[in-house]
Design a protein around this motif. Structure first.
Motif, PDB file in Angstrom:
ATOM      1  N   ASP A 278       5.066  -7.780  -4.395  1.00  0.00           N
ATOM      2  CA  ASP A 278       6.368  -7.141  -4.514  1.00  0.00           C
ATOM      3  C   ASP A 278       6.299  -6.110  -5.635  1.00  0.00           C
ATOM      4  OD1 ASP A 278       8.974  -6.523  -3.976  1.00  0.00           O
ATOM      5  OD2 ASP A 278       9.788  -8.498  -4.436  1.00  0.00           O
ATOM      6  N   ALA A 279       7.273  -5.222  -5.647  1.00  0.00           N
ATOM      7  CA  ALA A 279       7.366  -4.206  -6.700  1.00  0.00           C
ATOM      8  C   ALA A 279       7.912  -4.888  -7.948  1.00  0.00           C
ATOM      9  CB  ALA A 279       8.270  -3.066  -6.253  1.00  0.00           C
ATOM     10  N   ASP A 280       7.018  -5.423  -8.737  1.00  0.00           N
ATOM     11  CA  ASP A 280       7.374  -6.284  -9.866  1.00  0.00           C
ATOM     12  C   ASP A 280       7.445  -5.470 -11.157  1.00  0.00           C
ATOM     13  OD1 ASP A 280       7.864  -8.348 -11.558  1.00  0.00           O
ATOM     14  OD2 ASP A 280       5.989  -9.418 -11.198  1.00  0.00           O
ATOM     15  N   PHE A 281       8.632  -4.949 -11.443  1.00  0.00           N
ATOM     16  CA  PHE A 281       8.834  -4.214 -12.691  1.00  0.00           C
ATOM     17  C   PHE A 281       8.911  -5.199 -13.857  1.00  0.00           C
ATOM     18  CE2 PHE A 281      10.359  -1.245  -9.501  1.00  0.00           C
ATOM     19  CZ  PHE A 281       9.965  -0.008  -9.988  1.00  0.00           C
ATOM     20  N   PRO A 282       8.390  -4.845 -15.025  1.00  0.00           N
ATOM     21  CA  PRO A 282       8.470  -5.753 -16.182  1.00  0.00           C
ATOM     22  C   PRO A 282       9.904  -5.884 -16.679  1.00  0.00           C
ATOM     23  CG  PRO A 282       7.576  -3.634 -16.851  1.00  0.00           C
ATOM     24  CD  PRO A 282       7.697  -3.591 -15.351  1.00  0.00           C
TER      25      PRO A 282
ATOM     26  N   GLY B  26      10.746   7.817 -10.560  1.00  0.00           N
ATOM     27  CA  GLY B  26      12.112   8.202 -10.887  1.00  0.00           C
ATOM     28  C   GLY B  26      12.454   9.623 -10.500  1.00  0.00           C
ATOM     29  N   GLY B  27      12.173  10.001  -9.254  1.00  0.00           N
ATOM     30  CA  GLY B  27      12.320  11.393  -8.865  1.00  0.00           C
ATOM     31  C   GLY B  27      13.654  11.806  -8.282  1.00  0.00           C
TER      32      GLY B  27
ATOM     33  N   ASP C  34      16.984  -9.177 -12.312  1.00  0.00           N
ATOM     34  CA  ASP C  34      17.550  -9.680 -13.566  1.00  0.00           C
ATOM     35  C   ASP C  34      16.665  -9.330 -14.751  1.00  0.00           C
ATOM     36  OD1 ASP C  34      19.581 -10.729 -12.075  1.00  0.00           O
ATOM     37  OD2 ASP C  34      18.861 -12.808 -12.140  1.00  0.00           O
ATOM     38  N   GLY C  35      17.285  -8.817 -15.791  1.00  0.00           N
ATOM     39  CA  GLY C  35      16.564  -8.499 -17.018  1.00  0.00           C
ATOM     40  C   GLY C  35      15.807  -7.198 -16.978  1.00  0.00           C
ATOM     41  N   ARG C  36      15.930  -6.440 -15.878  1.00  0.00           N
ATOM     42  CA  ARG C  36      15.201  -5.170 -15.759  1.00  0.00           C
ATOM     43  C   ARG C  36      16.055  -4.004 -16.259  1.00  0.00           C
ATOM     44  NH1 ARG C  36      12.731  -9.594 -13.324  1.00  0.00           N
ATOM     45  NH2 ARG C  36      10.610  -9.042 -12.678  1.00  0.00           N
ATOM     46  N   HIS C  37      15.364  -2.942 -16.619  1.00  0.00           N
ATOM     47  CA  HIS C  37      16.028  -1.702 -17.019  1.00  0.00           C
ATOM     48  C   HIS C  37      16.761  -1.115 -15.822  1.00  0.00           C
ATOM     49  CE1 HIS C  37      16.384   2.579 -18.081  1.00  0.00           C
ATOM     50  NE2 HIS C  37      16.387   2.168 -19.337  1.00  0.00           N
ATOM     51  N   VAL C  38      17.818  -0.368 -16.068  1.00  0.00           N
ATOM     52  CA  VAL C  38      18.627   0.195 -14.986  1.00  0.00           C
ATOM     53  C   VAL C  38      17.787   1.062 -14.043  1.00  0.00           C
ATOM     54  CG1 VAL C  38      19.346   2.159 -16.425  1.00  0.00           C
ATOM     55  CG2 VAL C  38      20.702   1.523 -14.443  1.00  0.00           C
ATOM     56  N   LEU C  39      16.859   1.847 -14.578  1.00  0.00           N
ATOM     57  CA  LEU C  39      16.035   2.692 -13.707  1.00  0.00           C
ATOM     58  C   LEU C  39      15.156   1.836 -12.812  1.00  0.00           C
ATOM     59  CD1 LEU C  39      15.129   5.524 -12.856  1.00  0.00           C
ATOM     60  CD2 LEU C  39      13.424   5.454 -14.691  1.00  0.00           C
ATOM     61  N   ASP C  40      14.606   0.760 -13.352  1.00  0.00           N
ATOM     62  CA  ASP C  40      13.781  -0.138 -12.548  1.00  0.00           C
ATOM     63  C   ASP C  40      14.606  -0.812 -11.461  1.00  0.00           C
ATOM     64  OD1 ASP C  40      11.770   0.571 -14.257  1.00  0.00           O
ATOM     65  OD2 ASP C  40      11.805  -1.281 -15.416  1.00  0.00           O
ATOM     66  N   LYS C  41      15.846  -1.155 -11.767  1.00  0.00           N
ATOM     67  CA  LYS C  41      16.713  -1.772 -10.768  1.00  0.00           C
ATOM     68  C   LYS C  41      16.981  -0.833  -9.594  1.00  0.00           C
ATOM     69  CE  LYS C  41      19.379  -4.949 -13.717  1.00  0.00           C
ATOM     70  NZ  LYS C  41      20.756  -5.331 -14.129  1.00  0.00           N
ATOM     71  N   VAL C  42      17.302   0.419  -9.897  1.00  0.00           N
ATOM     72  CA  VAL C  42      17.620   1.333  -8.788  1.00  0.00           C
ATOM     73  C   VAL C  42      16.361   1.660  -7.993  1.00  0.00           C
ATOM     74  CG1 VAL C  42      19.683   2.258  -9.866  1.00  0.00           C
ATOM     75  CG2 VAL C  42      17.521   3.412 -10.258  1.00  0.00           C
ATOM     76  N   GLN C  43      15.225   1.807  -8.677  1.00  0.00           N
ATOM     77  CA  GLN C  43      13.985   2.064  -7.944  1.00  0.00           C
ATOM     78  C   GLN C  43      13.639   0.888  -7.047  1.00  0.00           C
ATOM     79  OE1 GLN C  43      11.896   4.823 -11.437  1.00  0.00           O
ATOM     80  NE2 GLN C  43      10.611   3.514 -10.214  1.00  0.00           N
ATOM     81  N   TYR C  44      13.774  -0.328  -7.570  1.00  0.00           N
ATOM     82  CA  TYR C  44      13.451  -1.513  -6.773  1.00  0.00           C
ATOM     83  C   TYR C  44      14.357  -1.607  -5.546  1.00  0.00           C
ATOM     84  CZ  TYR C  44      12.663  -6.359  -5.411  1.00  0.00           C
ATOM     85  OH  TYR C  44      12.374  -7.496  -4.690  1.00  0.00           O
ATOM     86  N   SER C  45      15.669  -1.425  -5.746  1.00  0.00           N
ATOM     87  CA  SER C  45      16.604  -1.563  -4.629  1.00  0.00           C
ATOM     88  C   SER C  45      16.349  -0.513  -3.556  1.00  0.00           C
ATOM     89  CB  SER C  45      18.054  -1.506  -5.128  1.00  0.00           C
ATOM     90  OG  SER C  45      18.340  -0.253  -5.737  1.00  0.00           O
ATOM     91  N   TRP C  46      15.967   0.681  -3.960  1.00  0.00           N
ATOM     92  CA  TRP C  46      15.635   1.733  -2.992  1.00  0.00           C
ATOM     93  C   TRP C  46      14.332   1.403  -2.264  1.00  0.00           C
ATOM     94  CZ3 TRP C  46      17.676   6.572  -1.468  1.00  0.00           C
ATOM     95  CH2 TRP C  46      16.797   7.400  -0.780  1.00  0.00           C
ATOM     96  N   ILE C  47      13.320   0.955  -3.001  1.00  0.00           N
ATOM     97  CA  ILE C  47      12.024   0.622  -2.398  1.00  0.00           C
ATOM     98  C   ILE C  47      12.186  -0.443  -1.320  1.00  0.00           C
ATOM     99  CG2 ILE C  47       9.831  -0.578  -2.876  1.00  0.00           C
ATOM    100  CD1 ILE C  47       9.782   0.960  -5.576  1.00  0.00           C
ATOM    101  N   LYS C  48      13.054  -1.423  -1.562  1.00  0.00           N
ATOM    102  CA  LYS C  48      13.213  -2.524  -0.611  1.00  0.00           C
ATOM    103  C   LYS C  48      14.042  -2.156   0.612  1.00  0.00           C
ATOM    104  CE  LYS C  48      11.338  -5.615  -1.365  1.00  0.00           C
ATOM    105  NZ  LYS C  48       9.888  -5.860  -1.229  1.00  0.00           N
TER     106      LYS C  48
END
Length: 645
Positions: free
Chosen positions: A230-234, A383-384, A482-496
């Motif tokens: 999965d796209a596992d952002f820190p 983040g494009g 949970d616990g991710r930066h806002v940019l990581d959250k939006v990137q993850y939700s778009w990727i999925k």
């Protein structure tokens, strides 16, 4: 690149081979260079492969067979896609005593499965979807790559388990139901699908980064879904804090390796080239790696506001590429071409860019090419998108009190009504799951709000109060948010959601393979992705500049105008932007939204739909008309798709 299909039934049917051939016929375009079948009456199994020969041109026929070390327990593989770095991995396997019967990269999968069991997927690098039948374990394994670059669908029903690269291959079998799902129709009207959902009831997509393990279970089949990646952002604050120069060099090195791997083929490899930094970076690096002119294919539109050919040409000239520009007009984007794009995509689309890309894939194959490297994935990972920046500016404390991005919507106003929302809108499910409603879904929520009043009472009754926005939000894994930066959250939700369901579907594989063209998105190499996800948000977006680290890593191969250029959404001019396009979409409306068709499908209230279309034709509001264009594109396709496929 190929097409695969198959079935594992409860009992062998005498017509299995004839039916398998019909399934293969439905995906001929994915593999016109050959086809192979494995029909096993003892196991009530059929595995199908249509081949597009790119590696091992004369020695890569499938299915590919293997056996356990004692010579028993047959294994059968059919694969679609590419496994990169395969020569090195083959060498390692040979030292462990494994022999290879073909020169194909696909054979890696069956050898690695034999050696590592179900953990073998972690050894694979590339874009792939494949099936392995393990006779000894009476087990079928279906695997899809990490981002869903290659399609794969399955159906578990009374007749058995079916799978295929495209749904039309399963629908060619008489025992696979063809009933459309009203909930899925609603999702397609608003553009965003729930992961795994298709238009047909009982037919699902294998999710990206997942495998299905199928085994017999009494009178039926048990299907275990297992996520392997999965796209596992820190967690926020745990990104790799390195000097800028190290981040830049790491990105450059990873992209060079990814592009070099994707240049490997036994046929010539070209590049897609738009006016964005992603495809231009790919071309620049490919030219440097090959040290010879690269063939670059560019789409040109008949509306200067949407056309990027001048910048693409500047890039091509800078690196000495052999550029080929396909000019696409209004007449090209509608009529049968529109219908063909629906047929191959097996879903609706909000913009005719997919039609243009389908026409480009034919142009490329007519020019003698089977493979192109593309730039998809850079926006998702670095983040494009303007929508990502909007959330970063709004929700990150470092930006929330500044004026950064205040004029971004003004600069991108041509996309208002499509990828950018003209007003702020929220939903409690997203507020619960993510803490905010991401900007990327807000325009599609507005589409939904404008679609709802047009739906018939009959169709609304079938939905029974279903909330598509909530379904999308709750499909996301909160442990990855949970616990991710806002940019990581939006990137993850778009990727999925949007990456697999839109970008890689009617913007990628499906319209490329309509004309037997393999596309290779170098940014979506999982080594590049895992590096990108660990880069701090402030390095991905720096002082309001999206993809800052990519720009810096590629600065040496980009023209200055492109290096400084803001992300510009790549889309075709909507129908309302010219009278000619308006006339062409009117022809489709007359054909697919006639009174008879509306009554037959029962999706819309005809009176309300006609009033909406009349209002659209009288309006000169660009934003409102762009949204109406979206609704009409979806409505036409929803009425056409059942008849076309």
């Amino acid at each position: 690149m190929c097409g695969i299909a198959g079935l594992w039934a409860h009992s062998h049917h005498p017509e299995t081979m004839a039916r398998a051939e019909k399934m293969a016929d439905a995906i001929y375009h994915r593999g016109p260079d050959g086809r192979g079948f494995h029909v096993d009456p003892d196991n009530s199994l059929a595995m199908i492969h249509t081949r597009l020969s790119i590696i091992g041109l004369n020695a890569g026929d499938q299915p590919i067979f293997g056996r356990d070390s004692d010579g028993t327990g047959g294994m059968v593989l059919t694969a679609n896609g590419e496994f990169y770095d395969y020569k090195r991995i083959r060498g390692l396997l040979r030292t462990d005593g494994y022999d290879f019967n073909t020169k194909s990269d696909s054979e890696l999968a069956i050898k690695l499965y034999h050696k590592h069991g179900l953990d073998f997927v972690h050894q694979l690098r590339g874009e792939f979807a494949f099936a392995i039948f393990d006779e000894a374990k009476q087990q079928l394994i279906l695997v899809r790559d990490r981002f869903g670059i290659r399609p794969l669908f399955f159906h578990n029903g009374p007749a058995g388990v079916f799978w295929s690269s495209e749904i039309k291959a399963m629908l060619a079998h008489p025992e696979v139901p063809r009933e459309l799902d009203p909930k899925a129709q609603l999702h397609q009207m608003m553009q965003v699908m729930v992961p795994g959902m298709t238009l047909w009831k009982g037919i699902e997509a294998v999710k990206p980064g997942h495998m299905l393990i199928v085994s017999k279970d009494g009178d039926g089949f048990a299907v275990e879904e297992r996520r392997y990646w999965d796209a596992d952002f820190p967690l926020d604050g745990e990104h790799d804090e390195l000097p800028d120069d190290e981040h830049i060099e790491n990105v450059r090195r990873a992209l060079v390796e990814s592009i070099a791997l994707r240049l490997e083929a036994d046929v010539p490899v070209a590049c897609y080239l738009s006016g964005g930094i992603d495809s231009c970076s790919i071309l620049g690096m490919a030219a440097a790696i090959q040290q010879s002119p690269v063939k670059a294919f560019t789409i040109g539109f008949d509306d200067a506001r949407y056309d990027e050919t001048s910048i693409a040409t500047e890039m091509a000239e800078m690196v000495g590429a052999d550029q080929d520009i396909l000019r696409v007009s209004a007449l090209d984007l509608y009529g049968k071409n529109f219908e063909d794009a629906v047929y191959y995509s097996e879903r609706t689309f909000y913009n005719t860019l997919g039609v243009a890309k389908m026409l480009m894939s034919k142009h490329v194959t007519d020019a003698g090419y089977k493979v192109v490297i593309t730039g998809e994935g850079s926006d998702e990972l670095f983040g494009g998108y303007a929508q990502f920046k909007a959330d970063y500016f709004l929700h990150d404390p470092a930006y929330a009190e500044t004026a950064a991005g205040a004029d971004m919507k003004e600069r991108n106003k041509i996309f208002s009504g499509s990828v950018l929302a003209e007003q702020t809108i929220s939903h409690p499910a997203f507020e619960e799951v993510m803490g905010f409603t991401p900007s990327w879904i807000q325009p599609w929520m507005l589409v939904y709000e404008r679609v709802k009043p047009l739906l018939s009472d009959e169709f609304l009754a079938k939905l029974d109060g279903y909330d598509p926005v909530a379904a999308i939000a709750y499909s996301l894994d909160r442990t990855m948010l949970d616990g991710r930066h806002v940019l990581d959250k939006v990137q993850y939700s778009w990727i999925k959601t949007m990456l697999e369901g839109q970008i890689l579907n009617w913007g990628g594989d499906r319209v490329d393979m309509a004309n037997s063209l393999e596309s290779r998105p170098a940014f979506l190499d999982h080594h590049v992705a895992e590096l990108a996800m660990r880069i701090p948000p402030s390095v991905r977006i720096r002082d309001g500049v999206e993809k800052w680290v990519v720009r810096e890593a590629m600065k040496h191969v980009l023209p200055e105008v492109l290096y400084k250029r803001e992300k510009f959404a790549f889309m075709a001019p909507p129908a309302h932007t010219s009278e000619e396009k308006g006339r062409e979409i009117d022809k489709l409306l007359e054909k697919w939204l006639s009174s008879e068709k509306i009554a037959e499908h029962g999706i819309f209230d005809e009176e309300k739909l006609r009033a909406s279309i009349a209002e659209y034709k009288q309006s000169d509001d660009h934003t409102a008309n762009t949204r109406k264009d979206i609704i009409l594109n979806h409505a036409i396709a929803l009425h056409a798709i059942e008849e076309l496929i």
